[in-house]
Write a protein that holds these residues in place. Structure first.
Motif, PDB file in Angstrom:
ATOM      1  N   THR A 356       4.928  37.324  91.288  1.00  0.00           N
ATOM      2  CA  THR A 356       4.980  37.350  92.759  1.00  0.00           C
ATOM      3  C   THR A 356       5.546  36.032  93.287  1.00  0.00           C
ATOM      4  O   THR A 356       5.396  34.984  92.662  1.00  0.00           O
ATOM      5  CB  THR A 356       3.577  37.573  93.358  1.00  0.00           C
ATOM      6  OG1 THR A 356       2.674  36.645  92.749  1.00  0.00           O
ATOM      7  CG2 THR A 356       3.071  38.976  93.085  1.00  0.00           C
ATOM      8  N   ASP A 357       6.202  36.133  94.461  1.00  0.00           N
ATOM      9  CA  ASP A 357       6.739  34.912  95.077  1.00  0.00           C
ATOM     10  C   ASP A 357       5.657  34.269  95.948  1.00  0.00           C
ATOM     11  O   ASP A 357       4.513  34.728  95.979  1.00  0.00           O
ATOM     12  CB  ASP A 357       8.005  35.228  95.899  1.00  0.00           C
ATOM     13  CG  ASP A 357       7.727  36.207  97.044  1.00  0.00           C
ATOM     14  OD1 ASP A 357       6.537  36.435  97.353  1.00  0.00           O
ATOM     15  OD2 ASP A 357       8.700  36.723  97.631  1.00  0.00           O
ATOM     16  N   ALA A 358       6.030  33.224  96.705  1.00  0.00           N
ATOM     17  CA  ALA A 358       5.064  32.483  97.533  1.00  0.00           C
ATOM     18  C   ALA A 358       4.374  33.387  98.558  1.00  0.00           C
ATOM     19  O   ALA A 358       3.196  33.199  98.881  1.00  0.00           O
ATOM     20  CB  ALA A 358       5.778  31.332  98.234  1.00  0.00           C
ATOM     21  N   ALA A 359       5.129  34.405  99.050  1.00  0.00           N
ATOM     22  CA  ALA A 359       4.558  35.309 100.072  1.00  0.00           C
ATOM     23  C   ALA A 359       3.715  36.418  99.447  1.00  0.00           C
ATOM     24  O   ALA A 359       3.155  37.258 100.149  1.00  0.00           O
ATOM     25  CB  ALA A 359       5.695  35.916 100.888  1.00  0.00           C
ATOM     26  N   LEU A 364      11.302  41.153  90.871  1.00  0.00           N
ATOM     27  CA  LEU A 364      11.778  41.692  89.595  1.00  0.00           C
ATOM     28  C   LEU A 364      13.078  40.988  89.241  1.00  0.00           C
ATOM     29  O   LEU A 364      14.071  41.103  89.958  1.00  0.00           O
ATOM     30  CB  LEU A 364      12.015  43.204  89.717  1.00  0.00           C
ATOM     31  CG  LEU A 364      10.783  44.064  90.012  1.00  0.00           C
ATOM     32  CD1 LEU A 364      11.172  45.514  90.153  1.00  0.00           C
ATOM     33  CD2 LEU A 364       9.745  43.927  88.906  1.00  0.00           C
ATOM     34  N   THR A 365      13.039  40.252  88.156  1.00  0.00           N
ATOM     35  CA  THR A 365      14.245  39.504  87.771  1.00  0.00           C
ATOM     36  C   THR A 365      14.867  40.123  86.519  1.00  0.00           C
ATOM     37  O   THR A 365      14.173  40.761  85.713  1.00  0.00           O
ATOM     38  CB  THR A 365      13.893  38.029  87.487  1.00  0.00           C
ATOM     39  OG1 THR A 365      12.730  38.003  86.650  1.00  0.00           O
ATOM     40  CG2 THR A 365      13.584  37.279  88.780  1.00  0.00           C
ATOM     41  N   GLY A 366      16.178  39.935  86.384  1.00  0.00           N
ATOM     42  CA  GLY A 366      16.889  40.378  85.179  1.00  0.00           C
ATOM     43  C   GLY A 366      16.730  41.864  84.920  1.00  0.00           C
ATOM     44  O   GLY A 366      16.887  42.691  85.812  1.00  0.00           O
ATOM     45  N   ASN A 367      16.365  42.196  83.652  1.00  0.00           N
ATOM     46  CA  ASN A 367      16.274  43.604  83.240  1.00  0.00           C
ATOM     47  C   ASN A 367      15.223  44.398  84.008  1.00  0.00           C
ATOM     48  O   ASN A 367      15.384  45.594  84.238  1.00  0.00           O
ATOM     49  CB  ASN A 367      15.950  43.698  81.737  1.00  0.00           C
ATOM     50  CG  ASN A 367      17.154  43.294  80.911  1.00  0.00           C
ATOM     51  OD1 ASN A 367      18.275  43.280  81.414  1.00  0.00           O
ATOM     52  ND2 ASN A 367      16.920  42.938  79.653  1.00  0.00           N
ATOM     53  N   ALA A 368      14.140  43.716  84.406  1.00  0.00           N
ATOM     54  CA  ALA A 368      13.050  44.413  85.103  1.00  0.00           C
ATOM     55  C   ALA A 368      13.562  45.063  86.386  1.00  0.00           C
ATOM     56  O   ALA A 368      13.220  46.212  86.696  1.00  0.00           O
ATOM     57  CB  ALA A 368      11.921  43.433  85.420  1.00  0.00           C
TER      58      ALA A 368
END
Length: 468
Positions: A356-359, A364-368
């Motif tokens: 999760t980000d700050a908020a 979802l990065t890359g392959n995800a």
């Protein structure tokens, strides 16, 4: 020579049936258009009326309750005044709602205009499948019944496309567009031309032969059936006469069994309607741009993905139309349930385990991200060839003539209530439990739907409506 004449006549009959079914399915197009057109206008609406999230949510979802009311009463209107007059009433409501939503002065009168449109959507969701089932030869009924779902998904796609082009041309949905009027208002006005076209098409098509027989207008019914089936239609009229109760109008009490509960077949229709919504399909269509932005896509890319998803939905509905009369209804539902369980399960897993980000939003990065995007579109594919069109086909044909309009009204009304429940619970589930939990719930519903089909659904392929 006679063989050629028969073939030519059959072709012209088929062409005629496709034309009248297509005209009735325009109601489905408006149903899809009306429910999706708000997708691109939600944020601009909130800004224009300075509305909080609760009021904005109601502006989106109260139209669905209007649809439930419209669906519930449409059957009575269609039985009393005819299928065609009911379509004309729906067309007038669509037209008024389109103009009113665009000129609304406050969020409150906007909600009223949207509820009017909702009444029309509900009515169209009942009248079109009933009319198409009643005017189709049994060998074409599945494919023609699927026209309703095709029209719905084309309506959704065109509405999203109109929103996209208006927003891009104006710069944003809040910016001024033609004649200095805000772009989001034009989004609603784009519905006016197809609404008028629907009314004009309804004036040109014949009344349902089953309604005409029920009204004792048998010569007119014979004319219509000759155009649809060709040849000698008097045996068919006699068959319809035997199954239609002419002494009185269908009542909702016809849906009750001896012990006072609803008939088993009505419960099965309600089950089909509820599962079609509980698998979460409309979350993809009402909130897709919000959803893709939540996982890191830009506003423009989110809108583009939404339009692509709409296109996938159209292609898969075409696949269903090709196969529903060959494979039958039940096998397509089973395949769809399995596919949706796997794809929704994949999305639940990906979002449930995302960083999760700050908020607090999942990222979802890359392959995800790619896996989630592929799973989402495969999910739409699995829904599009099965539960999307097949439920409408079954609802149009699974009830006997005596209870069809009343039972369809109940099933469709419950469908809109389920749609309302899923659409209004998604934002709080997203806020408090996350996307993983939301998709987990829809996965569970998809898995249960498989057992529902295996145990309760009977095949109706190739049966005459009088045999139901």
């Amino acid at each position: 020579m006679t063989m050629t004449t028969t073939t030519t006549r059959r072709k012209s009959n088929t062409f005629y049936v496709i034309l009248i079914a297509g005209a009735a399915a325009l109601g489905g197009f408006l149903f899809g258009f009306d429910t999706a057109v708000i997708n691109g206008a939600v944020a601009a609406l909130a800004q224009a009326y300075n509305a909080n999230s609760v009021l904005t949510g109601l502006a989106v979802s109260l139209a669905l309750l209007g649809s439930a009311i419209g669906a519930f009463y449409a059957g009575k209107i269609a039985d009393r005044y005819g299928r065609v007059k009911a379509m004309i009433i729906a067309s007038v409501l669509f037209s008024i709602s389109a103009i009113g939503s665009g000129i609304a002065f406050t969020i409150w009168d906007f909600i009223v205009w949207r509820i009017l449109g909702g009444l029309a959507v509900g009515a169209a969701s009942v009248i079109a499948p009933a009319y198409i089932a009643e005017c189709s030869p049994s060998n074409l009924r599945g494919r023609l019944g699927s026209l309703q779902q095709l029209a719905i998904v084309v309506g959704i796609f065109i509405a999203l496309l109109c929103d996209y082009f208006i927003a891009v041309s104006a710069g944003s949905a809040s910016s001024p567009f033609l004649f200095g009027i805000a772009a989001w208002r034009w989004m609603f006005w784009t519905e006016f031309p197809p609404a008028v076209l629907y009314g004009m098409a309804a004036l040109m098509i014949p009344e349902s032969p089953r309604y005409l027989v029920a009204q004792g207008r048998e010569p007119e019914a014979a004319n219509v059936l000759t155009k649809i089936l060709g040849g000698n239609v008097f045996a068919k009229i006699e068959e319809i006469r035997q199954t239609v109760l002419q002494e009185r109008e269908p009542k909702f009490s016809d849906l009750l069994s001896r012990n006072g509960g609803l008939l088993r077949i009505v419960w099965i229709g309600i089950g089909l309607s509820v599962f079609q919504q509980l698998v979460g399909i409309n979350v993809i269509f009402y909130y897709s741009s919000v959803l893709w932005r939540a996982v890191g896509f830009s506003e423009q890319n989110s809108l583009t993905i939404t339009v692509i998803t709409g296109a996938v939905n159209i292609i898969t509905t075409l696949i269903a139309i090709a196969f529903v009369d060959k494979f039958g209804r039940k096998p397509l539902l089973i395949l769809g349930s399995i596919g949706m369980t796997v794809t929704l399960g994949t999305m639940a897993y990906m979002f449930g385990n995302a960083a999760t980000d700050a908020a607090g939003n999942p990222t979802l990065t890359g392959n995800a991200g790619i896996i989630a995007l592929v799973a989402a579109n495969l999910y739409v594919f699995c829904f599009g060839f099965s539960w999307g069109p097949v439920v409408w086909v079954l609802l149009g044909e699974m009830f006997n003539n005596q209870i069809r309009a009343a039972a369809l009204s109940v099933a469709a009304a419950i469908q809109w209530v389920a749609n309302f429940a899923v659409s209004t619970t998604f934002p709080p589930i997203l806020q408090y439990f996350g996307l993983g939990a939301a998709y987990g719930l829809y996965t569970t519903a998809a898995a249960i739907s498989l057992f529902f089909v295996l145990f309760f659904i009977k095949e109706t392929k190739g049966m005459e409506l009088e045999e139901m």
